[in-house]
Enzyme design. Structure first.
Site, mmCIF file in Angstrom:
data_model
loop_
_atom_site.group_PDB
_atom_site.id
_atom_site.type_symbol
_atom_site.label_atom_id
_atom_site.label_comp_id
_atom_site.label_asym_id
_atom_site.label_seq_id
_atom_site.Cartn_x
_atom_site.Cartn_y
_atom_site.Cartn_z
ATOM 1 N N THR A 222 44.800 37.616 28.789
ATOM 2 C CA THR A 222 43.478 36.502 29.274
ATOM 3 C C THR A 222 43.396 35.851 30.679
ATOM 4 O OG1 THR A 222 44.800 35.058 26.941
ATOM 5 C CG2 THR A 222 43.925 33.293 28.651
ATOM 6 N N ASP B 48 42.331 33.118 19.551
ATOM 7 C CA ASP B 48 43.120 34.160 19.951
ATOM 8 C C ASP B 48 44.630 33.511 19.772
ATOM 9 O OD1 ASP B 48 44.084 35.987 21.879
ATOM 10 O OD2 ASP B 48 45.557 33.456 22.423
ATOM 11 N N ASP C 102 37.085 36.181 26.358
ATOM 12 C CA ASP C 102 38.052 37.046 27.370
ATOM 13 C C ASP C 102 38.034 38.841 26.983
ATOM 14 O OD1 ASP C 102 40.154 35.890 25.863
ATOM 15 O OD2 ASP C 102 41.198 35.010 26.508
ATOM 16 N N ASP D 151 40.020 60.391 47.159
ATOM 17 C CA ASP D 151 40.264 58.823 47.188
ATOM 18 C C ASP D 151 42.255 59.059 47.413
ATOM 19 O OD1 ASP D 151 40.389 56.468 46.397
ATOM 20 O OD2 ASP D 151 40.750 56.088 44.164
ATOM 21 N N ARG E 188 37.373 54.086 46.785
ATOM 22 C CA ARG E 188 35.994 53.809 47.109
ATOM 23 C C ARG E 188 36.157 54.932 47.661
ATOM 24 N NH1 ARG E 188 35.452 50.037 44.564
ATOM 25 N NH2 ARG E 188 34.606 47.884 45.181
ATOM 26 N N ASP F 86 37.040 57.302 50.990
ATOM 27 C CA ASP F 86 37.847 57.565 52.317
ATOM 28 C C ASP F 86 37.242 57.478 53.183
ATOM 29 O OD1 ASP F 86 39.624 56.892 50.338
ATOM 30 O OD2 ASP F 86 41.012 58.836 50.551
#
Length: 906
Positions: free
Chosen positions: A238, A358, A405, A781, A787, A789
Site C-alpha cells: 500500500t 482491500d 495501488d 551495473d 543506470r 556505470d
C-alpha cells in the site's frame, strides 16, 4: 422546532405542563352548579329535605355518571387530538415526546413502544447519507447527517441523491455516456481541477468479473479511458505504491520500500502504526502536492500516504490526518465542500482514499461475498461523488483519476515457507515476512553491512525440488523490479512464486489463509485499476497496460505543473489524452562516432578453426564497403535506426559487416551492441565454432581477443553477440561473426543460456512474428542502480585475470523488435512490437536450480523472470532506440515502457 405534543393546525396542550392537573370542561362545570358552596342556609335546608326522596338520589347518580363520562371524553378528544390523527408513523415526529399508542423519542426503545418506522425514519438518517422515497419531505433535524426536506436546497444540506430520488431527476449513472469535447465548468473555475481517487486493493480482475454489479465504475470505464491492467511497483504494498503514484519514483528512489522497514543509518524502524510514519526523513522525492505548492497551486488531500507528513517542510493546503474510522460518505462530502470554497481558498488538486476493497480482501480473501459487498459499497460511494459533482455542475469539468495501488491474492496456510525448517537456529536473524520477504541480522546496525548474506543465500538455494522461493542478493533481482539501490532494502531478499509467502517461523506471521498482496508486480492478481474520466481524457478508449509511476507526469500535465525529476518517461501516457500537453523529444546523442579504419597488423590468436569455415582472405576488400553497400547494411541490420549513445565522452565506432552492424567501444575494447535481423526462413547451422576467431583489423588487438587467453580459465570464456550459426546466404557469414569485434567476456555457465536464447527463442520469435530485429550487448551495473556505470565505477570493478585487466559484464541485454502486423517484414514495419531481456551474468546457474530440470524449462523460466522494458535497457546501457522511426516520440515511449504481465498459469 415545535414543542412536544404540538403539530401544525393543533391547539395547545391543556393544563400546566408537568403537574398532572387538567382544567375542567365547560359541560362539567354547568352540571356541578347545584352543589355550589355559596348557597343560602335556607336553600340548603330545603335541599336537604328534598334529598331524602329516593328518586332524587337516582337522578343525582345519573347526573354524576354523565359528568364523569363527559370529563373522560373531553380529555381524550379535547386534550389529545394528535393521537387520533397520527398514531402509526414517526414521520415529522422524530425525537418528540408525543404520547400515543407508539412513540418516536429515544425512550421508546427501552419502553418497547416505538412506532414501526422509528428505525427507518428517525435512526437511520443519523448515519445514512442518502435519500429514499420515504424520507422525501421529512422534517429537518440537526442530528441527521443530511436532509431530504423540501427546503434542503435552500439550506444547502441535501443528501447527494436528493435530486434523483425526491425530484425525480436522473442520477449521473442513469444518464447516457456523453463525449465531453471541452471542459464545461462553472464561471468561478478558471480551469478543470483534478481528483486522484484511490480504492485500496481493487484488483484489476474485479472489474472484469464483477463489472455488472458495479454500474458507476463500469460507466466511468466505458465513458472514459481505461486499461485492463495497471502495473503496480514492487513490492505490491500500500504505502510504496501510493507514494510512487504521487512521486513518479520507484520505491528504491523515494525510500518507502515497504509498509514495514528498517533504516540502518537512522537506526529506526517504520511501520504504519508507529510515530515514525510522521518522520519526514523517511520520505524522499517530491509528491505532487509539494510540486503544486512550489508552483503556487493549491491542493487538498482527504487521506493519502505521506499527505499528513511535512515533506520538504510542506503540507497540502488542506489535509486530514489519517483516521480509518471516518465514514466514506463523510470523505466525499468534505471534498465536495472544498470544491465550493472561494477561488482563493479552493484547491486545484485533490486526493481521496478508501480502505476498501482491500480490508475485506484481507479478511475474507479476494473471491468472497464480502469482497463483492465491499465492491458494491465503493461503487455506491463513487456514485455519490459523481452525483455530487453533477449537482455542482462539475461532472463535465473535473478530471477524475480512479485508481488502485495493487491487487489481491488468496492465501493458504499450505503455501507458506518457514526458514527455520532450513536454518535450524534462527535467533540471529529477523525476517520481514510475506510474499516479498527480506532478511537482516538481529544485531543492527552493528552487523547490518558485515553479515554474511551471501553464504546464507547459497545455503537456502535449491534445497528442494520445485522450491517455491528463491533467495537473492538484492543486486541479482530482476532489474525490472527496481528494488536494490536503497539501504532500507536488506541485502538478502526472497522472491516467491504466485500465492506463496515466507516467514521465519509460524509464530512470526499474523495470518495465512486470507487475502494478501506484495508479490511480483507482473503477476496477474497483483494488477491494479486505472480509469481516467473528464474533459481531458479520451472517450471510450481502452489502452495497453502501463506502470503506475507514469501517472505523476500525467497529473502534472493536467494541472499545468512542471514535474520534479522522476523515474517516468514523460509523454508515455499522451495517448490517454484528447489534447496532449507535453511533447517529448528524443534525447541527443552525447558521444560522436569515431573512425575505425583498417590499421592493425595481423597476429596469431592461438585459435584452431574448422577447415570447412571459409577464412577471411582479403580483409580490406571484404570490409571496406562502398556507400551503397553501407546503406544496404543499414536497411538490413538497423531498420528502425541505429542505437544512439547517450554516455558522455565515450569513444564508439561503427563496424559494418555484410549481415550485422556493431557499435564498438574503443574505451572498453568490446562491442557495446550489435544489430541484425533474423528472418522467418533463416536457419541455424550445427557446426562447431568454438576455439575459432578472426582478428578484426579495424580495432586494437587485446590479449582478450586471443583464444589462448581463455584456455586456462575454467569459468570465463567468450561469447558472440551475433551468432555465427545463423545461416542465410553463404558460409561467408560465419567468418564475419567470428571476428574479435563480435566477442564479449562470458561465463561458461551463461553460454548455456545465451545459446538457447539464440538457437531456440530467436528462431521461435522469427517464425511466430514473421522475422525479428535483434539488438544485444553487455551491461555494466556494478552499483546496481539500474543506470549505466561511470568510468570511475568501471575502473573500480575491473578484474585482473592472467595479468590482464578484464571488465566482466554484470548482465547482457537483448531487444527484439517485430511488426505488429504479421504480414509485414521486420525490415519495413508500419507499427512495432518489442520484447526485451536483462539477463544476469553469473558464474553459476544456482538461481535456476538446474539439477534434474530440462534445459528448456529452466532457461525459459529464467527468461520470463528477467524480461524488461526497453526503457530499462536504455537506462542501464546509455543507449536510445528507434530514433529513426516516423512515429511520434510519445508513441515510441508507449512501446518502450510496455511490459506484458504474467498470467497465473505461467
Amino acid at each position: 422546532m415545535e414543542r412536544d405534543g404540538e403539530q401544525a393546525g393543533q391547539g395547545p396542550r391543556h393544563g400546566p405542563a408537568g403537574n398532572g392537573r387538567e382544567l375542567e370542561s365547560p359541560a362539567a362545570a354547568s352540571l356541578l352548579a347545584p352543589m355550589d358552596l355559596g348557597e343560602e342556609p335556607l336553600e340548603k335546608a330545603e335541599r336537604a329535605r328534598t334529598a331524602k326522596d329516593p328518586n332524587t338520589y337516582k337522578v343525582l347518580s345519573l347526573v354524576l355518571s354523565v359528568c364523569v363520562l363527559t370529563t373522560i371524553l373531553g380529555c381524550i378528544f379535547g386534550l389529545k387530538p394528535s393521537c387520533a390523527k397520527e398514531v402509526k408513523s414517526c414521520k415529522g415526529r422524530c425525537f418528540e415526546r408525543t404520547f400515543s399508542n407508539c412513540r418516536c423519542d429515544a425512550a421508546c426503545v427501552s419502553l418497547g413502544n416505538c412506532c414501526l418506522d422509528f428505525q427507518e425514519t428517525c435512526v437511520e438518517p443519523t448515519h445514512i447519507w442518502t435519500c429514499n422515497k420515504f424520507r422525501c419531505g421529512e422534517k429537518r433535524l440537526s442530528r441527521f447527517v443530511c436532509s431530504c426536506a423540501d427546503d434542503c436546497k435552500a439550506h444547502n444540506d441535501c443528501c447527494i441523491n436528493y435530486s434523483s430520488v425526491c425530484q425525480e431527476k436522473k442520477s449521473w449513472v442513469e444518464e447516457a455516456c456523453e463525449t465531453i469535447d471541452a471542459p464545461q465548468c462553472p464561471a468561478e473555475f478558471e480551469s478543470p481541477p483534478t481528483l486522484l481517487f484511490s480504492l485500496d486493493g481493487f484488483r484489476a480482475e474485479y472489474l472484469h468479473t464483477w463489472g455488472g454489479l458495479l454500474p458507476v465504475i463500469s460507466k466511468l470505464k466505458n465513458c472514459g479511458t481505461y486499461t485492463k491492467n495497471m502495473r503496480p511497483v514492487y513490492p505490491t504494498k500500500t504505502f510504496p505504491n501510493h507514494y510512487s503514484i504521487v512521486t513518479g519514483l520507484y520505491p528504491e528512489s523515494h525510500g518507502i520500500i515497504d509498509n514495514k522497514m528498517y533504516d540502518p543509518k537512522m537506526n529506526a524502524s517504520f511501520s504504519l502504526k508507529s510515530k515514525e510514519k510522521f518522520n519526514p526523513l523517511w520520505y524522499k522525492g517530491q509528491p505532487i502536492w509539494v510540486t503544486a505548492n512550489h508552483q503556487e497551486v493549491r491542493s487538498g488531500t482527504y487521506f493519502w500516504p505521506g499527505s499528513d507528513v511535512e515533506i520538504d517542510g510542506i503540507l497540502p493546503d488542506i489535509y486530514k490526518v489519517y483516521n480509518g474510522s471516518v465514514p466514506f460518505e463523510e470523505r466525499i462530502l468534505a471534498v465536495l465542500e472544498w470544491l465550493q470554497l472561494p477561488s482563493y481558498e479552493r484547491p486545484h488538486f485533490y486526493t481521496l482514499y478508501l480502505e476498501e476493497p482491500d480490508s475485506s480482501g484481507h479478511s475474507h480473501g479476494p473471491v468472497s461475498s464480502e469482497v463483492i459487498k465491499a465492491l458494491q459499497k465503493v461503487d455506491h460511494i463513487v456514485g455519490m461523488l459523481m452525483d455530487g459533482l453533477k449537482d455542482l455542475g462539475l461532472d463535465k469539468c473535473l478530471n477524475l483519476i480512479l485508481i488502485s495501488d495493487h491487487g489481491m491474492e488468496q492465501g493458504s496456510c499450505k503455501k507458506y515457507v518457514y526458514l527455520n525448517k532450513y536454518l535450524g537456529d534462527v535467533n540471529n536473524v529477523k525476517v520481514v515476512y510475506g510474499p516479498a520477504a527480506r532478511l537482516r541480522p538481529t544485531e543492527v546496525p552493528e552487523t547490518y553491512y558485515s553479515f554474511n548474506y551471501e553464504a546464507l543465500a547459497k545455503n537456502l538455494s535449491c534445497r528442494e525440488t520445485n522450491q517455491h522461493f528463491r533467495p537473492y542478493l538484492k543486486h541479482f533481482l530482476p532489474k525490472r523490479l527496481h528494488f536494490a539501490k536503497n539501504d532500507r532494502i536488506e541485502p538478502l531478499t526472497f522472491y516467491l512464486d504466485p500465492q506463496w509467502q515466507l516467514a521465519l517461523n509460524p509464530s512470526e506471521r499474523k495470518y495465512c489463509g486470507s487475502g494478501f498482496h506484495g508479490s511480483d508486480n507482473l503477476f496477474s492478481n497483483m494488477q491494479a485499476l486505472f480509469i481516467g474520466y473528464g474533459p481531458a481524457f479520451k472517450h471510450g478508449a481502452e489502452v495497453d497496460s502501463f506502470e503506475n509511476i507514469e501517472v505523476y507526469n500525467l497529473m502534472c500535465d493536467l494541472l499545468g505543473l512542471i514535474p520534479a525529476p522522476n523515474n517516468e518517461s514523460h509523454g508515455s501516457l499522451n495517448h490517454l489524452l484528447k489534447k496532449p500537453i507535453y511533447t517529448p523529444s528524443h534525447p541527443k546523442e552525447e558521444s560522436f562516432l569515431s573512425q575505425c579504419p583498417i590499421k592493425s597488423v595481423s597476429s596469431d590468436l592461438g585459435c584452431t578453426c574448422d577447415p570447412s569455415i571459409v577464412p577471411i582472405m582479403d580483409f580490406e576488400k571484404q570490409f571496406n564497403l562502398t556507400t551503397d553497400a553501407v546503406e544496404d547494411v543499414y536497411s538490413m541490420t538497423v531498420p528502425n535506426g541505429r542505437p544512439r549513445n547517450l554516455q558522455k565522452q565515450h569513444r564508439v565506432c561503427l563496424l559494418h559487416q555484410q549481415q550485422f552492424l556493431t557499435g564498438y567501444s574503443l574505451d572498453l575494447l568490446m562491442p557495446l551492441w550489435t544489430s541484425y535481423t533474423f528472418l522467418s526462413n533463416d536457419q541455424f547451422s550445427t557446426d562447431d565454432f568454438s576455439n575459432c576467431l578472426y582478428q578484426d583489423l579495424r580495432i586494437p588487438l587485446s590479449p582478450m581477443h586471443k583464444c589462448s587467453y581463455y584456455k586456462s580459465t575454467s569459468k570465463l570464456s567468450y561469447g558472440f553477440l551475433t551468432p555465427p550459426r545463423l545461416n542465410r546466404v553463404s558460409r561467408q557469414i560465419y567468418s564475419e561473426a567470428l571476428l574479435t569485434s563480435n566477442i564479449v567476456p562470458m561465463y561458461q555457465s551463461f553460454q548455456v543460456i545465451w545459446q538457447y536464447l539464440h538457437d531456440t527463442v530467436l528462431r521461435r520469435y522469427a517464425q511466430e512474428r514473421n522475422g525479428v530485429n535483434v539488438v544485444s550487448g553487455p551491461v555494466f551495473d556494478f552499483d546496481y542502480d539500474g543506470r549505466y556505470d561511470s568510468s570511475e565505477i568501471l575502473k573500480q570493478n575491473t578484474r585482473v585475470i592472467r595479468s590482464q585487466e578484464n571488465l566482466i559484464p554484470t548482465h547482457f541485454f537483448i531487444v527484439l523488435t517485430s511488426c505488429k502486423q504479421l504480414s509485414e517484414s521486420p525490415l519495413k514495419c508500419t507499427a512495432l512490437e518489442s520484447s526485451a531481456f536483462l539477463l544476469p551474468h553469473r558464474p553459476d546457474n544456482i538461481e535456476s536450480c538446474t539439477h534434474g530440470k530440462q534445459e528448456s524449462a529452466w532457461v525459459e523460466e529464467l527468461l520470463a523472470l528477467h524480461r524488461a522494458r526497453v526503457t530499462d535497457v536504455e537506462l542501464i546501457t546509455g543507449l536510445s532506440f528507434y530514433q529513426d522511426r516516423q512515429e511520434s516520440v510519445s508513441e515510441l515511449l508507449r512501446l518502450k515502457t510496455h511490459l506484458p504481465i504474467f498470467s497465473q498459469e505461467d
